[in-house]
Structure formats: C-alpha cells, structure tokens
Design an enzyme around this catalytic site. Sequence first.
Site, mmCIF file in Angstrom:
data_model
loop_
_atom_site.group_PDB
_atom_site.id
_atom_site.type_symbol
_atom_site.label_atom_id
_atom_site.label_comp_id
_atom_site.label_asym_id
_atom_site.label_seq_id
_atom_site.Cartn_x
_atom_site.Cartn_y
_atom_site.Cartn_z
ATOM 1 N N LEU A 181 0.624 -0.948 0.197
ATOM 2 C CA LEU A 181 -0.052 -0.063 -0.193
ATOM 3 C C LEU A 181 1.200 1.045 0.005
ATOM 4 O O LEU A 181 1.027 1.381 0.792
ATOM 5 C CB LEU A 181 -0.898 -0.440 0.785
ATOM 6 C CG LEU A 181 -1.783 1.062 1.340
ATOM 7 C CD1 LEU A 181 -3.270 0.819 0.069
ATOM 8 C CD2 LEU A 181 -2.213 1.682 2.754
ATOM 9 N N ASP A 182 1.122 1.747 -1.513
ATOM 10 C CA ASP A 182 2.122 2.668 -1.548
ATOM 11 C C ASP A 182 1.671 4.523 -1.515
ATOM 12 O O ASP A 182 0.740 5.142 -2.382
ATOM 13 C CB ASP A 182 2.845 2.698 -2.748
ATOM 14 C CG ASP A 182 3.512 3.946 -2.021
ATOM 15 O OD1 ASP A 182 4.294 5.045 -1.803
ATOM 16 O OD2 ASP A 182 4.345 3.612 -3.928
ATOM 17 N N SER A 183 1.627 4.980 -0.772
ATOM 18 C CA SER A 183 0.513 6.297 -0.554
ATOM 19 C C SER A 183 1.289 7.718 -1.636
ATOM 20 O O SER A 183 0.076 8.076 -1.649
ATOM 21 C CB SER A 183 0.898 6.833 1.014
ATOM 22 O OG SER A 183 1.762 7.268 0.855
ATOM 23 N N GLY A 184 2.624 6.948 -1.840
ATOM 24 C CA GLY A 184 2.723 7.963 -3.090
ATOM 25 C C GLY A 184 2.066 7.655 -4.861
ATOM 26 O O GLY A 184 2.425 8.327 -5.622
#
Length: 307
Positions: A181-184
């Site tokens: 899960l990559d917030s970027g």
Amino acid sequence: MTIYLDVIWLLNFSIDFMLLWLTSVILKRKITFVRLMIGAFFGSLYVLMLFLESSLVYHPIVKFIYSVFIIYCTFGYKRFGSFVQGLFMFYFASFITGGGIFGIHFFLQTEAEIMNGVLTTQSTGMGDPVSWLFVILMVPVMLYFTKRRVGDIEIRKLRYDQIMNFELRIETTILKGQGLLDSGNQLHEPISKTPVMILDLTVFKNDLPEEVISHATSLENIGEVVDEENPWIDRMKIIPYRAVGSNHQFLMGVKADHMAIWSEGVKYETKNVIVGLSFTNVSGEGDYQAILHPKMLSHASVTSSAS
C-alpha cells in the site's frame, strides 16, 4: 604488571558514553549532552570498584543494580515501562557492540601461539595492543553498524506493516498475492478517475491471456496497441503517467470485476479498481507483487473482521 587505571577509566567512560548515546538514538529519546556525560561517568566508576577486594562487585545482581542507576542517571524515571525499555535496550546495544568487537578481534587474532602443546598469548600492562586498537577503532564502527541495522529493521517493519494480501478477479481469472500500500501512488484513469494499482507481470504473465500480455507489451515497447483479437478489449484502458526523469509514458490497464484486500484481520472489498499491467519488477526482493492505491481501501467496503 603495571596497570594504567586512568587509561582504562577513560576508555570505559568513552564506551559508556557512546553506548548510552546509541540507546537514546534507538529509542528516539532526546537526551541532553550533560545527562549523557553524567550517565557515562557513573558507569565508568564501576571500573574502580573492580579493584576492591570484594567478590560482591562481580555478582550479577550487583551489576544489574548498577546498570539500573546508570539508566536512571541518563534517562531519569517517567514510567516503569519506559524505564525498563531503556534498561534492556542499553543491554542490547552493549551486547551487540561488545559481541561484534569480540568476534572480529578473535577472528583476526595472530598473537596466540602453541608452545609445548599449550595455547599461549602475550599481553602488557595496558592489555593486548591489538585488542586496545580494536576497542578504540571498532567501538565507533560497531555503534554505527548497529544504528544502521536498527534503522533498516524499522524501515523494513514499517514496509511490512503496509504489505497486504489481495485477491483480484477479472472474469474467470483469479490472481492472489501480496501488495504494498503506497501512499505515493496517485495514479488514476484520466476519464473515470478510478484508482490504478500496479501489477507485476514478471510474476503474473503466465496467469493472464496471451493476447492481453501482447497488448501490454506493444504499448510499453512501441507506444501503441497492436491490432489483434483480445478477450478483454472492452476492459482495457490506456493510463498515461510520468516517472521521475522521463517524459510522459503509457501503461495498459484492465478494469477488474472484484478486488479483496486483507489488512490487520479486516477484509476490504471493492469493484472500483483498474489493474495497471507493468513489466517492471515492483519488488527486487520479491516481498510483494503489486503496488496498491490508497483509495482502494478508503473507498472499499469492510465485509469481515477478526474477532
């Protein structure tokens, strides 16, 4: 044998200071220079106690009590749990640093020799010169190494906290794996604004129809889609994106029927997702096979949770 007590005390003071500093760094506690000096000074006084004609100072309980006072002088006392954490982290830093120096020294030791079938070593009043050199030079090295390794562990733990199991369904094809899960990741399909996840085709290419892989390959290599039959043609989207240091590029996307994600015992389900097909290995270590979009969770429905 001549014993240079002042040199031994100075060395112990320096080591105690660096160990206490490392303990504060690992625990992320802000400690003033004065408190570190006081704690290191109190700790170094134990060297003087070793010259007392009493076996009591060598008892493990006495050593433990003395270390409690070292931590108290350095960090003070706020909560019992916090104090115990500081105490055991001090032991951890000491064991890691001392064990590393001890192991490296004996790995490279050359002053030992066999005389009449007996292993003998040579030493002077200040101790073995090689050992002193190792202590002086290797303590900062081991402290730096320990600090870096602890930092890597924290980063890796944070990353694993964001790795989640997923199950993806596109018609009759079901793909299972782990995603980061990559917030970027703020990639969206430009028209519908549907969030786009990135799927590693180096892992899943044998699980998808050959025609879909061919379309994704042609778009990535020549920038356009080949004109041939494709069972998922109605699902396919062209996703424009821009990577750092490169111009605008395009990614083939496929509209999924269903997506399930498990995070901390909670199951999230959504149909609002497009799967971006990429031939780039998303994880060099193979820890995960996809990059998830944060909105996939925020827009998903919670269907079950751990009891």
